[in-house]
Design a protein around this motif. Structure first.
Motif, PDB file in Angstrom:
ATOM      1  N   LYS A  70       0.849  -1.195   0.000  1.00 17.01           N
ATOM      2  CA  LYS A  70       0.000   0.000   0.000  1.00 17.01           C
ATOM      3  C   LYS A  70       0.879   1.237   0.000  1.00 17.01           C
ATOM      4  O   LYS A  70       1.867   1.309   0.723  1.00 17.01           O
ATOM      5  CB  LYS A  70      -0.904   0.007   1.236  1.00 17.01           C
ATOM      6  CG  LYS A  70      -1.827   1.219   1.319  1.00 17.01           C
ATOM      7  CD  LYS A  70      -2.595   1.236   2.635  1.00 17.01           C
ATOM      8  CE  LYS A  70      -1.710   1.610   3.797  1.00 17.01           C
ATOM      9  NZ  LYS A  70      -2.455   1.793   5.073  1.00 17.01           N
ATOM     10  N   ALA A  71       0.527   2.214  -0.828  1.00 13.67           N
ATOM     11  CA  ALA A  71       1.287   3.457  -0.910  1.00 13.67           C
ATOM     12  C   ALA A  71       0.595   4.555  -0.116  1.00 13.67           C
ATOM     13  O   ALA A  71      -0.608   4.753  -0.239  1.00 13.67           O
ATOM     14  CB  ALA A  71       1.445   3.887  -2.362  1.00 13.67           C
ATOM     15  N   SER A  72       1.358   5.269   0.712  1.00  5.46           N
ATOM     16  CA  SER A  72       0.830   6.392   1.486  1.00  5.46           C
ATOM     17  C   SER A  72       1.752   7.585   1.326  1.00  5.46           C
ATOM     18  O   SER A  72       2.969   7.455   1.446  1.00  5.46           O
ATOM     19  CB  SER A  72       0.716   6.039   2.971  1.00  5.46           C
ATOM     20  OG  SER A  72      -0.145   4.942   3.174  1.00  5.46           O
ATOM     21  N   ASN A  73       1.180   8.731   1.051  1.00  8.29           N
ATOM     22  CA  ASN A  73       1.962   9.959   0.909  1.00  8.29           C
ATOM     23  C   ASN A  73       2.252  10.521   2.295  1.00  8.29           C
ATOM     24  O   ASN A  73       1.361  11.025   2.975  1.00  8.29           O
ATOM     25  CB  ASN A  73       1.165  10.962   0.061  1.00  8.29           C
ATOM     26  CG  ASN A  73       1.983  12.197  -0.277  1.00  8.29           C
ATOM     27  OD1 ASN A  73       2.987  12.488   0.362  1.00  8.29           O
ATOM     28  ND2 ASN A  73       1.545  12.927  -1.275  1.00  8.29           N
ATOM     29  N   LEU A  74       3.495  10.436   2.739  1.00  5.33           N
ATOM     30  CA  LEU A  74       3.834  10.865   4.090  1.00  5.33           C
ATOM     31  C   LEU A  74       3.705  12.369   4.297  1.00  5.33           C
ATOM     32  O   LEU A  74       3.622  12.838   5.435  1.00  5.33           O
ATOM     33  CB  LEU A  74       5.245  10.410   4.450  1.00  5.33           C
ATOM     34  CG  LEU A  74       5.418   8.901   4.649  1.00  5.33           C
ATOM     35  CD1 LEU A  74       6.847   8.604   5.074  1.00  5.33           C
ATOM     36  CD2 LEU A  74       4.440   8.370   5.667  1.00  5.33           C
ATOM     37  N   SER A  75       3.670  13.143   3.222  1.00  3.63           N
ATOM     38  CA  SER A  75       3.490  14.586   3.375  1.00  3.63           C
ATOM     39  C   SER A  75       2.058  14.917   3.757  1.00  3.63           C
ATOM     40  O   SER A  75       1.783  15.996   4.289  1.00  3.63           O
ATOM     41  CB  SER A  75       3.870  15.314   2.084  1.00  3.63           C
ATOM     42  OG  SER A  75       3.010  14.932   1.024  1.00  3.63           O
ATOM     43  N   THR A  76       1.130  13.982   3.495  1.00  3.10           N
ATOM     44  CA  THR A  76      -0.271  14.182   3.872  1.00  3.10           C
ATOM     45  C   THR A  76      -0.718  13.139   4.886  1.00  3.10           C
ATOM     46  O   THR A  76      -1.899  13.015   5.168  1.00  3.10           O
ATOM     47  CB  THR A  76      -1.186  14.118   2.641  1.00  3.10           C
ATOM     48  OG1 THR A  76      -1.050  12.828   2.006  1.00  3.10           O
ATOM     49  CG2 THR A  76      -0.816  15.199   1.631  1.00  3.10           C
ATOM     50  N   ALA A  77       0.228  12.377   5.419  1.00  2.00           N
ATOM     51  CA  ALA A  77      -0.096  11.294   6.350  1.00  2.00           C
ATOM     52  C   ALA A  77       0.538  11.546   7.709  1.00  2.00           C
ATOM     53  O   ALA A  77       1.449  12.364   7.856  1.00  2.00           O
ATOM     54  CB  ALA A  77       0.386   9.959   5.787  1.00  2.00           C
ATOM     55  N   GLY A  78       0.036  10.822   8.707  1.00  2.00           N
ATOM     56  CA  GLY A  78       0.580  10.944  10.048  1.00  2.00           C
ATOM     57  C   GLY A  78       0.852   9.585  10.650  1.00  2.00           C
ATOM     58  O   GLY A  78       0.751   8.552   9.980  1.00  2.00           O
ATOM     59  N   THR A  79       1.183   9.568  11.917  1.00  2.00           N
ATOM     60  CA  THR A  79       1.557   8.344  12.632  1.00  2.00           C
ATOM     61  C   THR A  79       0.679   8.186  13.867  1.00  2.00           C
ATOM     62  O   THR A  79       0.376   9.168  14.548  1.00  2.00           O
ATOM     63  CB  THR A  79       3.032   8.408  13.056  1.00  2.00           C
ATOM     64  OG1 THR A  79       3.858   8.497  11.894  1.00  2.00           O
ATOM     65  CG2 THR A  79       3.425   7.169  13.862  1.00  2.00           C
ATOM     66  N   LEU A  80       0.290   6.942  14.137  1.00  2.00           N
ATOM     67  CA  LEU A  80      -0.438   6.619  15.365  1.00  2.00           C
ATOM     68  C   LEU A  80       0.476   5.769  16.231  1.00  2.00           C
ATOM     69  O   LEU A  80       1.048   4.779  15.770  1.00  2.00           O
ATOM     70  CB  LEU A  80      -1.719   5.846  15.044  1.00  2.00           C
ATOM     71  CG  LEU A  80      -2.538   5.357  16.252  1.00  2.00           C
ATOM     72  CD1 LEU A  80      -3.059   6.540  17.046  1.00  2.00           C
ATOM     73  CD2 LEU A  80      -3.680   4.459  15.796  1.00  2.00           C
ATOM     74  N   ALA A  81       0.634   6.150  17.479  1.00  2.00           N
ATOM     75  CA  ALA A  81       1.512   5.417  18.390  1.00  2.00           C
ATOM     76  C   ALA A  81       0.906   5.406  19.781  1.00  2.00           C
ATOM     77  O   ALA A  81       0.041   6.225  20.111  1.00  2.00           O
ATOM     78  CB  ALA A  81       2.902   6.050  18.412  1.00  2.00           C
ATOM     79  N   GLY A  82       1.369   4.464  20.596  1.00  2.00           N
ATOM     80  CA  GLY A  82       0.860   4.410  21.958  1.00  2.00           C
ATOM     81  C   GLY A  82       1.309   3.162  22.682  1.00  2.00           C
ATOM     82  O   GLY A  82       2.256   2.485  22.263  1.00  2.00           O
ATOM     83  N   ASN A  83       0.602   2.831  23.753  1.00  2.00           N
ATOM     84  CA  ASN A  83       0.950   1.694  24.598  1.00  2.00           C
ATOM     85  C   ASN A  83      -0.310   0.946  24.980  1.00  2.00           C
ATOM     86  O   ASN A  83      -1.361   1.549  25.200  1.00  2.00           O
ATOM     87  CB  ASN A  83       1.669   2.185  25.857  1.00  2.00           C
ATOM     88  CG  ASN A  83       2.083   1.067  26.782  1.00  2.00           C
ATOM     89  OD1 ASN A  83       1.331   0.645  27.658  1.00  2.00           O
ATOM     90  ND2 ASN A  83       3.297   0.571  26.593  1.00  2.00           N
ATOM     91  N   VAL A  84      -0.200  -0.387  25.042  1.00  2.00           N
ATOM     92  CA  VAL A  84      -1.306  -1.223  25.505  1.00  2.00           C
ATOM     93  C   VAL A  84      -0.834  -1.926  26.776  1.00  2.00           C
ATOM     94  O   VAL A  84       0.200  -2.597  26.772  1.00  2.00           O
ATOM     95  CB  VAL A  84      -1.721  -2.263  24.441  1.00  2.00           C
ATOM     96  CG1 VAL A  84      -2.900  -3.103  24.959  1.00  2.00           C
ATOM     97  CG2 VAL A  84      -2.105  -1.567  23.137  1.00  2.00           C
ATOM     98  N   SER A  85      -1.587  -1.777  27.862  1.00  2.00           N
ATOM     99  CA  SER A  85      -1.160  -2.330  29.140  1.00  2.00           C
ATOM    100  C   SER A  85      -2.348  -2.859  29.932  1.00  2.00           C
ATOM    101  O   SER A  85      -3.503  -2.748  29.501  1.00  2.00           O
ATOM    102  CB  SER A  85      -0.436  -1.248  29.964  1.00  2.00           C
ATOM    103  OG  SER A  85      -1.324  -0.183  30.249  1.00  2.00           O
ATOM    104  N   THR A  86      -2.061  -3.416  31.085  1.00  2.00           N
ATOM    105  CA  THR A  86      -3.081  -3.842  32.029  1.00  2.00           C
ATOM    106  C   THR A  86      -2.607  -3.462  33.430  1.00  2.00           C
ATOM    107  O   THR A  86      -1.439  -3.086  33.610  1.00  2.00           O
ATOM    108  CB  THR A  86      -3.348  -5.359  31.939  1.00  2.00           C
ATOM    109  OG1 THR A  86      -4.510  -5.688  32.725  1.00  2.00           O
ATOM    110  CG2 THR A  86      -2.153  -6.158  32.443  1.00  2.00           C
ATOM    111  N   ILE A  87      -3.502  -3.535  34.396  1.00  2.00           N
ATOM    112  CA  ILE A  87      -3.155  -3.194  35.775  1.00  2.00           C
ATOM    113  C   ILE A  87      -3.143  -4.467  36.610  1.00  2.00           C
ATOM    114  O   ILE A  87      -4.127  -5.201  36.670  1.00  2.00           O
ATOM    115  CB  ILE A  87      -4.161  -2.193  36.377  1.00  2.00           C
ATOM    116  CG1 ILE A  87      -4.239  -0.922  35.519  1.00  2.00           C
ATOM    117  CG2 ILE A  87      -3.770  -1.853  37.812  1.00  2.00           C
ATOM    118  CD1 ILE A  87      -2.950  -0.136  35.442  1.00  2.00           C
ATOM    119  N   GLU A  88      -1.989  -4.739  37.226  1.00  2.00           N
ATOM    120  CA  GLU A  88      -1.857  -5.877  38.138  1.00  2.00           C
ATOM    121  C   GLU A  88      -1.350  -5.373  39.478  1.00  2.00           C
ATOM    122  O   GLU A  88      -0.251  -4.818  39.557  1.00  2.00           O
ATOM    123  CB  GLU A  88      -0.881  -6.920  37.567  1.00  2.00           C
ATOM    124  CG  GLU A  88      -1.397  -7.659  36.343  1.00  2.00           C
ATOM    125  CD  GLU A  88      -0.456  -8.764  35.903  1.00  2.00           C
ATOM    126  OE1 GLU A  88       0.532  -9.019  36.639  1.00  2.00           O
ATOM    127  OE2 GLU A  88      -0.687  -9.361  34.838  1.00  2.00           O
TER     128      GLU A  88
END
Length: 297
Positions: free
Chosen positions: A190-208
């Motif tokens: 898949k082609a994506s134009n990075l000049s018009t695109a962004g990034t999604l980032a983060g963390n997945v966790s649980t509580i113990e």
């Protein structure tokens, strides 16, 4: 000026079209030139039995198009070779935003609507050492054609970035149901134009016991208009990164076996920016009861 080609874990390729020319630097050439860079990265590959997914890229080409002022017809120029050397990479090492540079070369300014990626020596190595050599449908002869829609334009003094996402999870199709006995190679890019695109980032966790713990291998799915756009899996610390999302609104959900799926959240992706979205998953009581019942038997 040079064109950079990069490669990254799992199979995603990123093309950077960076124009560095100006009126004085064109040397009398009305078209001028700019820098075209290519990076390779990948979408997640969730097979726990797979240790390596190897491909050898040996040539990358790009096609430039121009519009006829008289009848708006498109004129296609010959393909421009961006890279022509053998570069072997394990796509499983290119995840969560990692990229590998493949080439750097000077290219004429203009609009590019297609790239062709030539690959060979494709194989999958399982964790038990079993090796499966795969046939390449067309990548070793006519190249894997990737259309850029809309085309990306190299303009003097400006830069444009194109990400080619080589989706390993869909490109390497396992044979067999319960037991893997081979793979078919059906390249999906898949082609994506990075000049018009962004990034999604983060963390997945649980509580113990009041302590937040990152979940390794949790899935993060991104939907656009109720259609799955892409997925990612978390690293050992529970972190994830998804590149090349066109600017806009998406719905995101996180899931992990033995835990209750998160609520579906709406996120806004902005061009050339990173959007952060974390998830905290709760243990599924039903899964805990099932494990307890099985243990009692």
């Amino acid at each position: 000026m040079r064109t950079k080609i990069f490669s990254s874990l799992f199979a995603v390729m990123t093309l950077f079209f960076v124009s560095c020319s100006d009126d004085e630097g064109n040397g009398g050439n009305p078209q001028g030139t700019g820098t075209l860079s290519v990076q390779l990265t990948d979408a997640p590959f969730p097979y726990e039995l797979v240790a390596e997914a190897n491909v050898t890229v040996y040539k990358v080409e790009a096609r430039r198009v121009s519009e006829d002022d008289d009848d708006d017809a498109l004129t296609v120029s010959p393909y421009i070779t961006l890279m022509e050397e053998e570069i072997e990479t394990n796509l499983l090492e290119l995840t969560n935003g990692l990229t590998l540079q493949l080439a750097e070369i000077e290219v004429p300014v203009g609009t590019y609507d297609q790239v062709r990626v030539y690959v060979k020596s494709v194989n999958v190595v399982l964790t038990d050492g079993t090796v499966y050599d795969l046939k390449v449908p067309s990548g070793d002869s006519s190249g894997i054609k990737v259309f850029i829609d809309p085309g990306i334009t190299v303009v003097g003094g400006l830069s444009s970035d194109l990400l080619l996402d080589f989706d390993v999870s869909r490109s390497f199709v396992a044979k067999g149901n319960l037991d893997v006995n081979g793979f078919n190679f059906k390249p999906v890019i898949k082609a994506s134009n990075l000049s018009t695109a962004g990034t999604l980032a983060g963390n997945v966790s649980t509580i113990e016991e009041e302590t937040q713990i990152g979940l390794f291998g949790a899935q993060v799915s991104v939907f656009a208009a109720d259609t799955l756009n892409t997925t990612s899996f978390t690293d050992p610390d529970g972190n994830y990164t998804i590149l090349g999302l066109e600017a806009g609104t998406y719905e995101v959900v996180s899931e992990f076996e033995g835990f209750i799926a998160s609520d579906t959240l709406e996120v806004q992706i902005n061009a050339a920016n990173v959007t952060t979205q974390d998830f905290i998953l709760e243990v599924d009581p039903a899964a805990t009861e099932e494990e307890t019942t099985e243990g009692g038997n």
